[in-house]
Design a protein around this motif. Structure first.
Motif, PDB file in Angstrom:
ATOM      1  N   GLN A  97      33.450  31.505  32.146  1.00  0.00           N
ATOM      2  CA  GLN A  97      34.310  31.955  31.196  1.00  0.00           C
ATOM      3  C   GLN A  97      34.361  33.390  31.116  1.00  0.00           C
ATOM      4  O   GLN A  97      35.235  34.178  31.275  1.00  0.00           O
ATOM      5  CB  GLN A  97      34.615  31.318  29.764  1.00  0.00           C
ATOM      6  CG  GLN A  97      35.617  31.624  28.944  1.00  0.00           C
ATOM      7  CD  GLN A  97      35.808  30.757  27.711  1.00  0.00           C
ATOM      8  OE1 GLN A  97      34.880  30.104  27.572  1.00  0.00           O
ATOM      9  NE2 GLN A  97      36.578  31.349  26.866  1.00  0.00           N
ATOM     10  N   HIS A  98      33.249  33.828  30.716  1.00  0.00           N
ATOM     11  CA  HIS A  98      32.890  35.285  30.757  1.00  0.00           C
ATOM     12  C   HIS A  98      33.350  36.108  31.910  1.00  0.00           C
ATOM     13  O   HIS A  98      33.825  37.064  32.090  1.00  0.00           O
ATOM     14  CB  HIS A  98      31.706  35.860  30.170  1.00  0.00           C
ATOM     15  CG  HIS A  98      31.080  37.070  30.003  1.00  0.00           C
ATOM     16  ND1 HIS A  98      31.869  38.078  29.063  1.00  0.00           N
ATOM     17  CD2 HIS A  98      30.444  37.912  30.761  1.00  0.00           C
ATOM     18  CE1 HIS A  98      31.193  39.204  29.239  1.00  0.00           C
ATOM     19  NE2 HIS A  98      30.437  39.296  30.139  1.00  0.00           N
ATOM     20  N   TYR A  99      32.569  35.351  33.046  1.00  0.00           N
ATOM     21  CA  TYR A  99      33.002  36.039  34.332  1.00  0.00           C
ATOM     22  C   TYR A  99      34.274  36.201  34.938  1.00  0.00           C
ATOM     23  O   TYR A  99      34.685  37.024  35.499  1.00  0.00           O
ATOM     24  CB  TYR A  99      31.949  35.090  35.294  1.00  0.00           C
ATOM     25  CG  TYR A  99      32.108  35.411  36.772  1.00  0.00           C
ATOM     26  CD1 TYR A  99      31.099  36.539  37.332  1.00  0.00           C
ATOM     27  CD2 TYR A  99      32.932  35.150  37.917  1.00  0.00           C
ATOM     28  CE1 TYR A  99      30.941  36.944  38.517  1.00  0.00           C
ATOM     29  CE2 TYR A  99      32.732  35.667  38.992  1.00  0.00           C
ATOM     30  CZ  TYR A  99      31.699  36.483  39.450  1.00  0.00           C
ATOM     31  OH  TYR A  99      31.864  36.737  40.828  1.00  0.00           O
ATOM     32  N   ASP A 100      35.164  35.020  34.500  1.00  0.00           N
ATOM     33  CA  ASP A 100      36.408  35.068  34.713  1.00  0.00           C
ATOM     34  C   ASP A 100      37.360  36.025  33.960  1.00  0.00           C
ATOM     35  O   ASP A 100      38.022  36.873  34.510  1.00  0.00           O
ATOM     36  CB  ASP A 100      37.249  33.825  34.193  1.00  0.00           C
ATOM     37  CG  ASP A 100      38.392  33.576  35.079  1.00  0.00           C
ATOM     38  OD1 ASP A 100      38.713  33.905  36.297  1.00  0.00           O
ATOM     39  OD2 ASP A 100      39.601  33.257  34.137  1.00  0.00           O
ATOM     40  N   GLU A 101      36.714  36.469  32.881  1.00  0.00           N
ATOM     41  CA  GLU A 101      37.151  37.389  31.833  1.00  0.00           C
ATOM     42  C   GLU A 101      37.273  38.716  32.275  1.00  0.00           C
ATOM     43  O   GLU A 101      38.191  39.703  32.475  1.00  0.00           O
ATOM     44  CB  GLU A 101      37.011  37.266  30.426  1.00  0.00           C
ATOM     45  CG  GLU A 101      37.521  35.906  29.717  1.00  0.00           C
ATOM     46  CD  GLU A 101      36.571  35.863  28.404  1.00  0.00           C
ATOM     47  OE1 GLU A 101      35.879  36.581  28.204  1.00  0.00           O
ATOM     48  OE2 GLU A 101      37.048  34.818  27.858  1.00  0.00           O
ATOM     49  N   ILE A 102      35.887  38.950  32.720  1.00  0.00           N
ATOM     50  CA  ILE A 102      35.371  40.420  33.394  1.00  0.00           C
ATOM     51  C   ILE A 102      36.178  40.367  34.789  1.00  0.00           C
ATOM     52  O   ILE A 102      36.746  41.572  34.892  1.00  0.00           O
ATOM     53  CB  ILE A 102      33.929  40.391  33.554  1.00  0.00           C
ATOM     54  CG1 ILE A 102      33.448  40.462  32.441  1.00  0.00           C
ATOM     55  CG2 ILE A 102      33.819  41.646  34.175  1.00  0.00           C
ATOM     56  CD1 ILE A 102      33.658  41.507  31.309  1.00  0.00           C
TER      57      ILE A 102
END
Length: 293
Positions: free
Chosen positions: A272-277
């Motif tokens: 989820q964090h990877y996708d946001e970044i």
């Protein structure tokens, strides 16, 4: 053949004499001959002395040739008697032509993937997955044709776990790894014949620094397997460089999916964090967007 015998050979291979290494290769490749012949006959078949064969057994921790022979006999008796997928395929294999090459290539891949599934050691893969999850840092190394799967593994592990690095040889500063020796770190090494010296050198250095090594290679006699804490054997069609990618990528995918299953909560947060970044750094075309010409 009994995996315990192979594991003993793998762990002791570096300590064996040149003559004992020849015998160990014979044992791995032709266990059925060990099961039916005396130590003297095996000595004749390998052009060694009977005493060398006996000393080889002692070097592996057996009380003598009889104990080694009995262990191999038991493993052959309980082995699956029917032909495996690879042998079934080879029995019907045709010479590649313009008319059949596509079917032959895909059938070969399927046969080796099915064989890999039959031989999959779930306990060993679980250990490998747990070692990936518990590692503070991971270094992936693979040269020549192994560079592409190594780069994919590095990239995917970075997405689902992070703190993963791809060692690319002389262009990298190897001193970085020395300064991080206090960390719980793991080296994942991919290597197949012909084995690049840089891969072997990095694994040797990593072991000297106390790192854990996960090796993916062709077998117990590979130059990196004796230094590995965990060995995942990969049986591919030959030549491996042009025909082995589907099998290797399949087993790499098993590792990735295993991490996603065993560490599901952390992986989901990471993705989820990877996708946001990624959304902030890169522009993507959504499904709702339309092209105009």
């Amino acid at each position: 053949m009994d995996e315990q015998v192979k594991e003993r050979i793998r762990k002791q291979y570096g300590n064996l004499t040149a003559s004992q290494k020849i015998i160990s290769k014979f044992v791995i490749e032709k266990p059925s001959l060990i099961a039916i012949h005396t130590a003297k006959k095996i000595a004749d078949l390998t052009n060694m002395s009977e005493a060398t064969v006996i000393r080889f057994c002692y070097a592996l921790g057996y009380t003598g040739y009889t104990e080694l022979q009995d262990e191999i006999k038991k493993s052959l008796l309980i082995a699956e008697p029917r032909k495996g997928p690879i042998q079934k395929y080879r029995d019907t294999e045709e010479i590649l032509t313009r008319d059949n090459y596509a079917q032959q290539v895909i059938e070969t891949d399927i046969a080796y993937l099915q064989q890999g599934l039959q031989q999959l050691d779930y306990r060993l893969f679980e250990q490998a997955i747990q070692s990936i999850i518990s590692a503070n840092r991971i270094v992936v190394v693979g040269f020549r044709w192994c560079h592409i799967p190594a780069k994919w593994l590095f990239s995917t592990l970075n997405a689902i776990k992070g703190n993963t690095y791809l060692y690319t040889g002389a262009v990298d500063n190897a001193d970085y790894f020395i300064t991080e020796r206090d960390q719980e770190w793991l080296v994942i090494a991919l290597s197949f014949p012909r084995h690049p010296t840089e891969t072997v050198a990095l694994v040797q250095s990593a072991k000297a620094l106390g790192a854990k090594v996960l090796a993916m290679t062709e077998g117990e006699l590979s130059p990196i397997s004796q230094m590995a804490d965990l060995l995942l054997k990969v049986t591919t069609p030959q030549p491996a460089a042009t025909s082995g990618m589907p099998v290797l990528f399949s087993l790499l995918n098993v590792l990735i999916k295993g991490v996603m299953v065993y560490d599901a909560e952390n992986v989901q947060k990471r993705l989820q964090h990877y996708d946001e970044i990624s959304s902030q750094l890169y522009s993507f075309i959504g499904d709702e967007d339309e092209f105009t010409i």
